[in-house]
Each structure stands twice: as structure tokens, then as C-alpha cells.
Design an enzyme around this catalytic site. Structure first.
Site, PDB file in Angstrom:
ATOM      1  N   LYS A 251       3.317 -37.256  37.927  1.00 40.02           N
ATOM      2  CA  LYS A 251       2.978 -38.669  38.102  1.00 40.02           C
ATOM      3  C   LYS A 251       4.198 -39.525  37.759  1.00 40.02           C
ATOM      4  O   LYS A 251       4.732 -39.446  36.656  1.00 40.02           O
ATOM      5  CB  LYS A 251       1.799 -39.038  37.194  1.00 40.02           C
ATOM      6  CG  LYS A 251       1.491 -40.543  37.133  1.00 40.02           C
ATOM      7  CD  LYS A 251       0.275 -40.838  36.243  1.00 40.02           C
ATOM      8  CE  LYS A 251       0.078 -42.347  36.048  1.00 40.02           C
ATOM      9  NZ  LYS A 251      -1.049 -42.674  35.141  1.00 40.02           N
ATOM     10  N   ASP A 256       3.055 -49.182  34.382  1.00 39.71           N
ATOM     11  CA  ASP A 256       1.623 -49.334  34.662  1.00 39.71           C
ATOM     12  C   ASP A 256       1.077 -50.568  33.935  1.00 39.71           C
ATOM     13  O   ASP A 256       0.735 -50.506  32.755  1.00 39.71           O
ATOM     14  CB  ASP A 256       0.882 -48.071  34.211  1.00 39.71           C
ATOM     15  CG  ASP A 256      -0.618 -48.153  34.477  1.00 39.71           C
ATOM     16  OD1 ASP A 256      -1.042 -49.082  35.211  1.00 39.71           O
ATOM     17  OD2 ASP A 256      -1.354 -47.277  33.966  1.00 39.71           O
ATOM     18  N   LYS A 263      -4.076 -54.455  31.918  1.00 36.36           N
ATOM     19  CA  LYS A 263      -4.169 -53.913  30.565  1.00 36.36           C
ATOM     20  C   LYS A 263      -3.977 -55.021  29.537  1.00 36.36           C
ATOM     21  O   LYS A 263      -3.326 -56.014  29.829  1.00 36.36           O
ATOM     22  CB  LYS A 263      -3.054 -52.877  30.351  1.00 36.36           C
ATOM     23  CG  LYS A 263      -3.273 -51.565  31.073  1.00 36.36           C
ATOM     24  CD  LYS A 263      -2.189 -50.570  30.742  1.00 36.36           C
ATOM     25  CE  LYS A 263      -2.403 -49.258  31.443  1.00 36.36           C
ATOM     26  NZ  LYS A 263      -3.612 -48.537  31.033  1.00 36.36           N
ATOM     27  N   ASP A 274       4.775 -44.053  31.736  1.00 38.53           N
ATOM     28  CA  ASP A 274       3.770 -43.524  32.662  1.00 38.53           C
ATOM     29  C   ASP A 274       4.399 -42.664  33.760  1.00 38.53           C
ATOM     30  O   ASP A 274       3.720 -42.238  34.683  1.00 38.53           O
ATOM     31  CB  ASP A 274       2.953 -44.679  33.262  1.00 38.53           C
ATOM     32  CG  ASP A 274       1.511 -44.299  33.515  1.00 38.53           C
ATOM     33  OD1 ASP A 274       1.074 -43.257  33.005  1.00 38.53           O
ATOM     34  OD2 ASP A 274       0.831 -45.051  34.244  1.00 38.53           O
ATOM     35  N   ASP A 333      -6.547 -49.811  37.403  1.00 36.50           N
ATOM     36  CA  ASP A 333      -5.804 -49.162  36.324  1.00 36.50           C
ATOM     37  C   ASP A 333      -5.959 -47.637  36.374  1.00 36.50           C
ATOM     38  O   ASP A 333      -5.249 -46.924  35.675  1.00 36.50           O
ATOM     39  CB  ASP A 333      -6.271 -49.711  34.970  1.00 36.50           C
ATOM     40  CG  ASP A 333      -5.295 -49.408  33.849  1.00 36.50           C
ATOM     41  OD1 ASP A 333      -4.160 -48.973  34.153  1.00 36.50           O
ATOM     42  OD2 ASP A 333      -5.668 -49.615  32.681  1.00 36.50           O
ATOM     43  N   GLU A 335      -4.809 -45.630  38.449  1.00 40.26           N
ATOM     44  CA  GLU A 335      -3.891 -45.517  39.590  1.00 40.26           C
ATOM     45  C   GLU A 335      -3.222 -44.157  39.684  1.00 40.26           C
ATOM     46  O   GLU A 335      -2.814 -43.742  40.762  1.00 40.26           O
ATOM     47  CB  GLU A 335      -2.820 -46.612  39.497  1.00 40.26           C
ATOM     48  CG  GLU A 335      -1.593 -46.302  38.629  1.00 40.26           C
ATOM     49  CD  GLU A 335      -1.920 -46.090  37.158  1.00 40.26           C
ATOM     50  OE1 GLU A 335      -2.989 -46.544  36.726  1.00 40.26           O
ATOM     51  OE2 GLU A 335      -1.121 -45.449  36.447  1.00 40.26           O
ATOM     52  N   ARG A 337      -4.392 -41.106  39.465  1.00 38.04           N
ATOM     53  CA  ARG A 337      -5.113 -40.193  40.348  1.00 38.04           C
ATOM     54  C   ARG A 337      -4.958 -40.596  41.813  1.00 38.04           C
ATOM     55  O   ARG A 337      -5.029 -39.763  42.705  1.00 38.04           O
ATOM     56  CB  ARG A 337      -6.588 -40.132  39.925  1.00 38.04           C
ATOM     57  CG  ARG A 337      -7.292 -41.464  39.979  1.00 38.04           C
ATOM     58  CD  ARG A 337      -8.573 -41.487  39.170  1.00 38.04           C
ATOM     59  NE  ARG A 337      -8.332 -41.728  37.750  1.00 38.04           N
ATOM     60  CZ  ARG A 337      -9.287 -41.787  36.824  1.00 38.04           C
ATOM     61  NH1 ARG A 337     -10.545 -41.603  37.166  1.00 38.04           N
ATOM     62  NH2 ARG A 337      -8.990 -42.020  35.562  1.00 38.04           N
TER      63      ARG A 337
HETATM   64  N1  BES Z   1      -1.416 -44.509  32.338  1.00 38.77           N
HETATM   65  C1  BES Z   1      -2.755 -44.711  31.962  1.00 38.77           C
HETATM   66  C2  BES Z   1      -3.244 -43.702  30.941  1.00 38.77           C
HETATM   67  C3  BES Z   1      -2.802 -43.914  29.521  1.00 38.77           C
HETATM   68  C4  BES Z   1      -3.357 -44.918  28.758  1.00 38.77           C
HETATM   69  C5  BES Z   1      -1.894 -43.068  28.944  1.00 38.77           C
HETATM   70  C6  BES Z   1      -2.961 -45.073  27.438  1.00 38.77           C
HETATM   71  C7  BES Z   1      -1.524 -43.208  27.635  1.00 38.77           C
HETATM   72  C8  BES Z   1      -2.051 -44.218  26.875  1.00 38.77           C
HETATM   73  C9  BES Z   1      -3.661 -44.616  33.173  1.00 38.77           C
HETATM   74  O1  BES Z   1      -3.129 -45.058  34.358  1.00 38.77           O
HETATM   75  C10 BES Z   1      -4.847 -45.470  32.886  1.00 38.77           C
HETATM   76  O2  BES Z   1      -4.682 -46.647  32.790  1.00 38.77           O
HETATM   77  N2  BES Z   1      -6.017 -44.855  32.760  1.00 38.77           N
HETATM   78  C11 BES Z   1      -7.208 -45.570  32.459  1.00 38.77           C
HETATM   79  C12 BES Z   1      -8.319 -45.015  33.300  1.00 38.77           C
HETATM   80  C13 BES Z   1      -9.575 -45.817  33.246  1.00 38.77           C
HETATM   81  C14 BES Z   1      -9.363 -47.144  33.932  1.00 38.77           C
HETATM   82  C15 BES Z   1     -10.675 -45.052  33.908  1.00 38.77           C
HETATM   83  C16 BES Z   1      -7.493 -45.394  30.973  1.00 38.77           C
HETATM   84  O3  BES Z   1      -7.281 -44.289  30.440  1.00 38.77           O
HETATM   85  O4  BES Z   1      -7.891 -46.356  30.345  1.00 38.77           O
HETATM   86 ZN    ZN Z   2      -1.110 -44.961  34.519  1.00 36.31          ZN
HETATM   87 MN    MN Z   3      -3.401 -47.137  34.630  1.00 43.35          MN
END
Ligand code: BES
Ligand code: ZN
Ligand code: MN
Length: 481
Positions: A251, A256, A263, A274, A333, A335, A337
Site C-alpha cells: 500500500k 492519508d 481524520k 501510510d 478513509d 482507501e 483496500r
Molecule cells: N491508514 C489508515 C489506517 C491506520 C489508522 C493506520 C491509524 C495506523 C493508524 C486507513 O486508511 C484507515 O483510515 N482506516 C480506517 C478504516 C475505517 C474507516 C473503516 C480506520 O482504521 O479507522
Molecule cells: Zn490509509
Molecule cells: Mn484511511
């Protein structure tokens, strides 16, 4: 940094001129007649050196050694984790502005695991990021010599560990760079630089080529940013072209923000990390370029920013992935996947033996496993087993997580084939369930490195994980000679 390994006994190791000599002392240390082990024996007997792992005694210009400083460090039974902890303590004590030459020796047996742990701990303990400092103060350590009783048992593992360190440091470098100095185009440049190696080639696709491939899901994420997306294809060819490759997919979200589903501000800076999955692919290729194994590997990196402009994708938008499946983007968010699913479909063309994706995918994985183990998901038992034992050997641990079909319930929607998010419960698993739909044509595994790829707080920075695990998986166990 330079590593060297030599077969030397304690006396010979102590005769090496250096700024710091670290002697790892096993719990069951039996002193011989030589002056160094007499010194250790005395320190243990008097209690000045305690036997708990990480307990140290530091000495200045002792007559028994040619070193300026000597640190005796207790290392328990010499297990990998104990060696790591002992060295962290010893380097904390013995490190100084003038540490250029380090000699490390074992006052007892040195297993291959212990030697690997030592190389990784010295590298990690002396690493410094400098790229965006106006007055860089780079790592002072130039040369590390590891002295072992017997070379034959540990040489192969040592060579691998040194190459893994180079890969981890490349991964750290790109991951630590701020997003304005590590754009998708910059990452593509880093991949192209790796392709200078004769066994590595690199192709970079831009927005036009990606549109032609029909990667509607990847494009939807990229459309909110002024930085053009890049789809990076790296190939390492160490074996005959007819031999099917393993594919690793990283990825590469260089920042992000969350998109319209933005966020919160605190810690948003950490979302420059990210792209740690992408960085681990670059790092793994670096290691391959040094070890030159007789295998074929493809590295895929979908890379873009997840930002917000007037064209940004909106919650509720439905896009068509390269696989033909339509996706309702309920949360912009989620994104990672969305870019990975198109890369997984692209991976089909290589008829791979296996595809492993690596992603900082979910905050839920951080909650589940913290920073210790990477979340590992696979519907293929042999692949899962291979990754788990590669992680154990590399001391780059992962833990298998479930993929029961019931977890996919929440991804159902009235408006597309699948939604990109389910509820909050089991968020790391539902993310993996989403990816699994795009990975039906090959053995597949997903590594969620959201917790393991970087550290927060005062020691904020990339860890270089899971380069060690990936290299170990791709190469199999090192052969002692
Ligand atoms: N890059 C983030 C995941 C992440 C969050 C990694 C905090 C490390 C610390 C990912 O893109 C994301 O935002 N995931 C969301 C998914 C949710 C919206 C279903 C998450 O984990 O909050
Ligand atoms: Zn992300
Ligand atoms: Mn995200």
C-alpha cells in the site's frame, strides 16, 4: 554502515582496536584462564555485573582490552530477544559522539539467531534519519565487527541479516520522509533507482495507463489530489523466466487525510507513514539485489495521496474496480483496500505462486495486536504457516487472524456488489474480507502492519518492518555451511 564477522576468541576480540567493545555474557558463563574471562568472572562474582538480561557494567580503558570503552552485558541464554535487549542496553550506555568502530563478541556460544539479532539491534540502535534536517548529524558508527567462536554455523545468517538491514534502512528512509518529499512520483523514482541492478526491472504506470486497465477503484482515491497517481511494477528475476513468481503488493498512500471522511487533526501527521507497505516492498527488493537469490519476485505498488479537492470521491459514490466488481465507497478513509483491490486483480497476470499484500490498513489492527505482531490473514494454510515461521525466524513476528465468512456480512449493500466498510467491530478482519474478494485466483495473504510499521511518541519513526519477514518468506531458511 559496514558489518564484518570473524572467528575470534575472547582474547583476540579484546585485542581489536575500537571505540567500544561489547561483550555479551551468558547466564551460565564459565571463566577460562584468559584475562577477559577472568575480568568477567570477577565482575559476576562480586555482583558488579548482574545476570538479568540487559544488566551492564561499563569500563574505561581496562588493561585487558584495546578498546576505549568496554561494556559487559548480560544476555541470558543468548536467545534472539535477549541479545536484542542486552545490546539495546549496552549501546545506550556505550554510545558516544565518537563511536566509529564497534566490536561485539560472545563470551560463550553464538547461535545463528543470536548473530542475526545482534546485527539488527546494532543497526536499529544506531540508525538516524537526516534527510530533512538542515544540519544533518548522521550515524557516527562506521564499522561493526562481530566476533564469534565458530564462523561456519552463522555466516549464512549473518550475510542475510546484513542484507536485510540495508533493505530495512531503505524502507525506513522512504517511510520517514515527509509526504511532500515522498510523493507517488518520488516513490516511483526510488523503484526505478533499484532497477539499476541487472536482475531488477521497473515499469511505472501513470493515470492514463491505469485508466486503460480499468482500475476505477484506485483512480477514485487518487482523484482528490493534485499529485498524479503511480502504479509501480518491480520485477526481480533471479530464476528462469518460466518459473512462476511470488508477488508482493505494498500500500503506497503517501498521505492519508481520510478524504471527505476526514481524520481528526491530532496525529494526522503520522499518516505520512501510510506508505510503509510500499516502503517494505522497496526494501525487500533492495535486499534481493544484495543477496541475488535464484527466485522470481514481482513487487506491485499502487501509490497516490488520499486528499480532498473539488473532484474528491464522496461517501456513497459507486466505482467499478478492475475486477468488474462495483464498490460503494461509504467511507473515503477506508482507501487502502480501494487501491489494493485493483493491484490484486493486476497480480493475476503473473500467474503467481502466491500474492502477499502489505498495508497499514486499519486502526483496528493496532488495537488488536499493538506494535508487537503484524496481523496476518490468509485462507491458505500452507502460506499462512510459511509466513508465520518466516516471521519467527526473522524475529519480525506476525499472528494469524480469522477470515470466517460471517465477517463479510457487514460489507453487503443495496447499491453495489460490495461496500468498502462494515461496522466498527472486527475492523481489521472486515478489511481483509473485502480484499479477499479480489484474491480468488491465487494463494493469498494480507499483512496488516498498521501497528508494527512505525513507532509513535518521542521515538516516532518507521521500523523497517516487515522487510525481515518478507525476505525470510521469499528465501526460506538460510543454509549453514
Ligand atoms: N491508514 C489508515 C489506517 C491506520 C489508522 C493506520 C491509524 C495506523 C493508524 C486507513 O486508511 C484507515 O483510515 N482506516 C480506517 C478504516 C475505517 C474507516 C473503516 C480506520 O482504521 O479507522
Ligand atoms: Zn490509509
Ligand atoms: Mn484511511
Amino acid at each position: 554502515m559496514n558489518f564484518e564477522i570473524k572467528a575470534l576468541d575472547l582474547t583476540a576480540a579484546a585485542a581489536e582496536k575500537c571505540d567500544l567493545l561489547v561483550v555479551l555474557v551468558p547466564k551460565d558463563f564459565k571463566p577460562g584462564k584468559d584475562p577477559v574471562s577472568q575480568l568477567i568472572g570477577g565482575a559476576l562474582k562480586s555482583g558488579d555485573l548482574e545476570t538479568g538480561v540487559g544488566k551492564c557494567l561499563s569500563l574505561y580503558r581496562p588493561s585487558q582490552a584495546a578498546a576505549v570503552r568496554v561494556v559487559l552485558a548480560s544476555a541470558g541464554e543468548g536467545k534472539a530477544r535477549q541479545v536484542k535487549n542486552a545490546l539495546n542496553a549496552a549501546l545506550g550506555l556505550g554510545k558516544s559522539a565518537s563511536l566509529k568502530r564497534l566490536v561485539l563478541c560472545f563470551a560463550g556460544a553464538a547461535s545463528a539467531d543470536a548473530v542475526r539479532a545482534a546485527v539488527l539491534a546494532v543497526a536499529d540502535g544506531t540508525y538516524v534519519y537526516t534527510t530533512s534536517k538542515s544540519k544533518p548529524q548522521p550515524r557516527t558508527l562506521q564499522k561493526t565487527m562481530i566476533a564469534v567462536p565458530k564462523l561456519a554455523d552463522v555466516k549464512a545468517e549473518f550475510d542475510r541479516a546484513v542484507a536485510v538491514v540495508a533493505g530495512m534502512e531503505l524502507a525506513k528512509e522512504w517511510a520517514n520522509r515527509p509526504a511532500n518529499l515522498a510523493t507517488p512520483t518520488d516513490l516511483a523514482g526510488a523503484a526505478q533507482a533499484l532497477a539499476k541492478h541487472p536482475k531488477i526491472s521497473c515499469t511505472v504506470l501513470g493515470p492514463r495507463e491505469v485508466a486503460k486497465l480499468g482500475m476505477g477503484s484506485f483512480m477514485a482515491v487518487a482523484q482528490g489530489s493534485d499529485q498524479p497517481l503511480r502504479f509501480i511494477v518491480l520485477r526481480y528475476e533471479g530464476a528462469a523466466k518460466s518459473k512462476a513468481p511470488a508477488v508482493i503488493v505494498g500500500k503506497g498512500i503517501t498521505f492519508d487525510s481520510g478524504g471527505i471522511s476526514i481524520k481528526p487533526a491530532p496525529e494526522m501527521d503520522e499518516m505520512k507513514f501510510d506508505m510503509c507497505g510500499a516502503a517494505s516492498v522497496l526494501g525487500t527488493f533492495k535486499t534481493l539485489s544484495l543477496l541475488k537469490p535464484a527466485i522470481n519476485v514481482v513487487g506491485l505498488i499502487p501509490s497516490c495521496e488520499n486528499l480532498i479537492n473539488g473532484k474528491a470521491v464522496k461517501p456513497g459514490d459507486v466505482v467499478t474496480s478492475m475486477s468488474g466488481q462495483t464498490i460503494e465507497i461509504l467511507n473515503t478513509d477506508a482507501e487502502g483496500r480501494l487501491i489494493l483491490c485493483d493491484a490484486l486483480t493486476y497480480a493475476e497476470r503473473f500467474k503467481p505462486t502466491a500474492v502477499v499484500d502489505i498495508a497499514t490498513l486499519t486502526g483496528a489492527c493496532v488495537i488488536a495486536l499493538g506494535a508487537v505482531r503484524t496481523g496476518m490473514f490468509s485462507d491458505h494454510d500452507d502460506l499462512a504457516q510459511a509466513l508465520a515461521s518466516a516471521g519467527d525466524r526473522a524475529q519480525d513476528l506476525c499472528w494469524r487472524m480469522p477470515l470466517d465468512e460471517d465477517y463479510a456480512e457487514g460489507l453487503k449493500t443495496n447499491f453495489a456488489d460490495v461496500a468498502n466498510v462494515a461496522g466498527r467491530a472486527a475492523g481489521a478482519v472486515t478489511a481483509a474480507k473485502f480484499l479477499q474478494r479480489f484474491a480468488e485466483k491465487f494463494p493469498w495473504a494480507h499483512l496488516d502492519i498498521a501497528g508494527s510499521a512505525w513507532k509513535s511518541g518521542a521515538h516516532k519513526g518507521a521500523t523497517g518492518r516487515p522487510v525481515g519477514l518478507l525476505v525470510e518468506y521469499l528465501l526460506g531458511p538460510a543454509q549453514a555451511k
